[in-house]
Design a protein around this motif. Sequence first.
Motif, PDB file in Angstrom:
ATOM      1  N   LEU A 124      59.407 -16.869 -24.694  1.00 36.18           N
ATOM      2  CA  LEU A 124      59.112 -16.943 -23.262  1.00 36.18           C
ATOM      3  C   LEU A 124      60.387 -17.119 -22.441  1.00 36.18           C
ATOM      4  CD1 LEU A 124      55.850 -19.088 -23.269  1.00 36.18           C
ATOM      5  CD2 LEU A 124      56.066 -16.637 -22.840  1.00 36.18           C
ATOM      6  N   GLN A 125      61.337 -17.891 -22.968  1.00 37.05           N
ATOM      7  CA  GLN A 125      62.597 -18.060 -22.244  1.00 37.05           C
ATOM      8  C   GLN A 125      63.362 -16.741 -22.193  1.00 37.05           C
ATOM      9  OE1 GLN A 125      64.650 -21.275 -24.154  1.00 37.05           O
ATOM     10  NE2 GLN A 125      63.429 -22.854 -23.124  1.00 37.05           N
ATOM     11  N   SER A 126      63.340 -15.974 -23.281  1.00 41.23           N
ATOM     12  CA  SER A 126      64.052 -14.690 -23.273  1.00 41.23           C
ATOM     13  C   SER A 126      63.388 -13.713 -22.312  1.00 41.23           C
ATOM     14  CB  SER A 126      64.123 -14.104 -24.680  1.00 41.23           C
ATOM     15  OG  SER A 126      62.825 -13.754 -25.131  1.00 41.23           O
ATOM     16  N   MET A 127      62.060 -13.724 -22.237  1.00 44.70           N
ATOM     17  CA  MET A 127      61.357 -12.865 -21.276  1.00 44.70           C
ATOM     18  C   MET A 127      61.720 -13.269 -19.845  1.00 44.70           C
ATOM     19  SD  MET A 127      59.713 -10.599 -22.880  1.00 44.70           S
ATOM     20  CE  MET A 127      58.506  -9.964 -21.746  1.00 44.70           C
ATOM     21  N   GLY A 128      61.851 -14.537 -19.596  1.00 45.38           N
ATOM     22  CA  GLY A 128      62.253 -15.005 -18.268  1.00 45.38           C
ATOM     23  C   GLY A 128      63.653 -14.552 -17.921  1.00 45.38           C
ATOM     24  N   GLN A 129      64.566 -14.587 -18.903  1.00 43.40           N
ATOM     25  CA  GLN A 129      65.942 -14.141 -18.674  1.00 43.40           C
ATOM     26  C   GLN A 129      65.977 -12.641 -18.380  1.00 43.40           C
ATOM     27  OE1 GLN A 129      68.702 -15.950 -18.364  1.00 43.40           O
ATOM     28  NE2 GLN A 129      67.529 -17.835 -18.676  1.00 43.40           N
ATOM     29  N   ILE A 130      65.156 -11.890 -19.097  1.00 46.68           N
ATOM     30  CA  ILE A 130      65.119 -10.440 -18.871  1.00 46.68           C
ATOM     31  C   ILE A 130      64.600 -10.136 -17.478  1.00 46.68           C
ATOM     32  CG2 ILE A 130      63.966  -8.306 -19.582  1.00 46.68           C
ATOM     33  CD1 ILE A 130      64.126  -9.359 -22.461  1.00 46.68           C
ATOM     34  N   GLN A 131      63.549 -10.836 -17.078  1.00 50.58           N
ATOM     35  CA  GLN A 131      62.988 -10.593 -15.748  1.00 50.58           C
ATOM     36  C   GLN A 131      63.962 -11.020 -14.657  1.00 50.58           C
ATOM     37  OE1 GLN A 131      59.224 -12.569 -15.711  1.00 50.58           O
ATOM     38  NE2 GLN A 131      58.178 -10.915 -16.825  1.00 50.58           N
ATOM     39  N   LYS A 132      64.669 -12.096 -14.885  1.00 56.20           N
ATOM     40  CA  LYS A 132      65.659 -12.553 -13.905  1.00 56.20           C
ATOM     41  C   LYS A 132      66.801 -11.543 -13.805  1.00 56.20           C
ATOM     42  CE  LYS A 132      66.935 -16.921 -13.867  1.00 56.20           C
ATOM     43  NZ  LYS A 132      67.655 -18.165 -14.227  1.00 56.20           N
ATOM     44  N   GLY A 133      67.226 -11.025 -14.934  1.00 49.26           N
ATOM     45  CA  GLY A 133      68.302 -10.035 -14.948  1.00 49.26           C
ATOM     46  C   GLY A 133      67.841  -8.695 -14.386  1.00 49.26           C
ATOM     47  N   SER A 134      66.592  -8.356 -14.510  1.00 46.26           N
ATOM     48  CA  SER A 134      66.094  -7.061 -14.023  1.00 46.26           C
ATOM     49  C   SER A 134      65.981  -7.028 -12.509  1.00 46.26           C
ATOM     50  CB  SER A 134      64.747  -6.733 -14.655  1.00 46.26           C
ATOM     51  OG  SER A 134      63.754  -7.612 -14.171  1.00 46.26           O
ATOM     52  N   SER A 135      65.974  -8.137 -11.852  1.00 46.64           N
ATOM     53  CA  SER A 135      65.890  -8.142 -10.379  1.00 46.64           C
ATOM     54  C   SER A 135      67.214  -7.696  -9.755  1.00 46.64           C
ATOM     55  CB  SER A 135      65.499  -9.524  -9.868  1.00 46.64           C
ATOM     56  OG  SER A 135      66.503 -10.458 -10.190  1.00 46.64           O
ATOM     57  N   ASN A 136      68.320  -7.788 -10.498  1.00 45.47           N
ATOM     58  CA  ASN A 136      69.626  -7.360  -9.997  1.00 45.47           C
ATOM     59  C   ASN A 136      69.891  -5.882 -10.253  1.00 45.47           C
ATOM     60  OD1 ASN A 136      70.094  -9.964  -9.215  1.00 45.47           O
ATOM     61  ND2 ASN A 136      71.170 -10.508 -11.104  1.00 45.47           N
ATOM     62  N   LEU A 137      69.015  -5.216 -10.985  1.00 47.76           N
ATOM     63  CA  LEU A 137      69.227  -3.810 -11.312  1.00 47.76           C
ATOM     64  C   LEU A 137      68.892  -2.937 -10.092  1.00 47.76           C
ATOM     65  CD1 LEU A 137      67.666  -3.581 -14.873  1.00 47.76           C
ATOM     66  CD2 LEU A 137      70.065  -3.753 -14.279  1.00 47.76           C
ATOM     67  N   VAL A 138      69.620  -1.839 -10.022  1.00 46.58           N
ATOM     68  CA  VAL A 138      69.418  -0.877  -8.917  1.00 46.58           C
ATOM     69  C   VAL A 138      68.779   0.358  -9.510  1.00 46.58           C
ATOM     70  CG1 VAL A 138      70.562   0.483  -7.137  1.00 46.58           C
ATOM     71  CG2 VAL A 138      71.449  -1.782  -7.774  1.00 46.58           C
ATOM     72  N   THR A 139      67.789   0.897  -8.862  1.00 49.40           N
ATOM     73  CA  THR A 139      67.168   2.124  -9.349  1.00 49.40           C
ATOM     74  C   THR A 139      68.050   3.311  -8.952  1.00 49.40           C
ATOM     75  OG1 THR A 139      65.843   2.251  -7.347  1.00 49.40           O
ATOM     76  CG2 THR A 139      64.843   1.219  -9.237  1.00 49.40           C
ATOM     77  N   PRO A 140      68.312   4.219  -9.857  1.00 51.25           N
ATOM     78  CA  PRO A 140      69.182   5.361  -9.548  1.00 51.25           C
ATOM     79  C   PRO A 140      68.456   6.379  -8.669  1.00 51.25           C
ATOM     80  CG  PRO A 140      68.378   5.504 -11.788  1.00 51.25           C
ATOM     81  CD  PRO A 140      67.892   4.200 -11.224  1.00 51.25           C
ATOM     82  N   ASN A 141      69.248   7.048  -7.818  1.00 46.76           N
ATOM     83  CA  ASN A 141      68.681   8.085  -6.935  1.00 46.76           C
ATOM     84  C   ASN A 141      68.593   9.409  -7.665  1.00 46.76           C
ATOM     85  OD1 ASN A 141      68.499   6.294  -4.886  1.00 46.76           O
ATOM     86  ND2 ASN A 141      70.474   6.820  -4.001  1.00 46.76           N
TER      87      ASN A 141
END
Length: 110
Positions: free
Chosen positions: A87-104
């Motif tokens: 669960l902690q690793s899933m939380g880290q992944i979700q936290k890190g995924s909020s900084n990702l930018v979707t490519p155009n």
Amino acid sequence: MSYETAAIESRMWRRNQNTVRHQISAASLGPVAQMVIIAMLLAVLGMIYLTQITKTSTYGYQLQSLETQKSQLTEQNQLLQSEAARLQSMGQIQKGSSNLVTPNQVSYAQ
């Protein structure tokens, strides 16, 4: 020996001697009563022995039950720790995924 001499000798014989006889108690136990008492003592000792053995086996059963419970709780603790890590690793992944930018634009190599 005359009567007077015999009386004097008997008085001399009795001088410094106890004139009272103490009777020893005649209330002694017979062989049957002795065997009954011995049998009762053996029965009491046997009961004490059985009580001690029963206590020991009861403590053994309690110890075995507690060891089983300990192993179950240890296994459950390991499962909960792995679930917490997941669960902690899933939380880290979700936290890190909020900084990702979707490519155009996406281009693939051919």
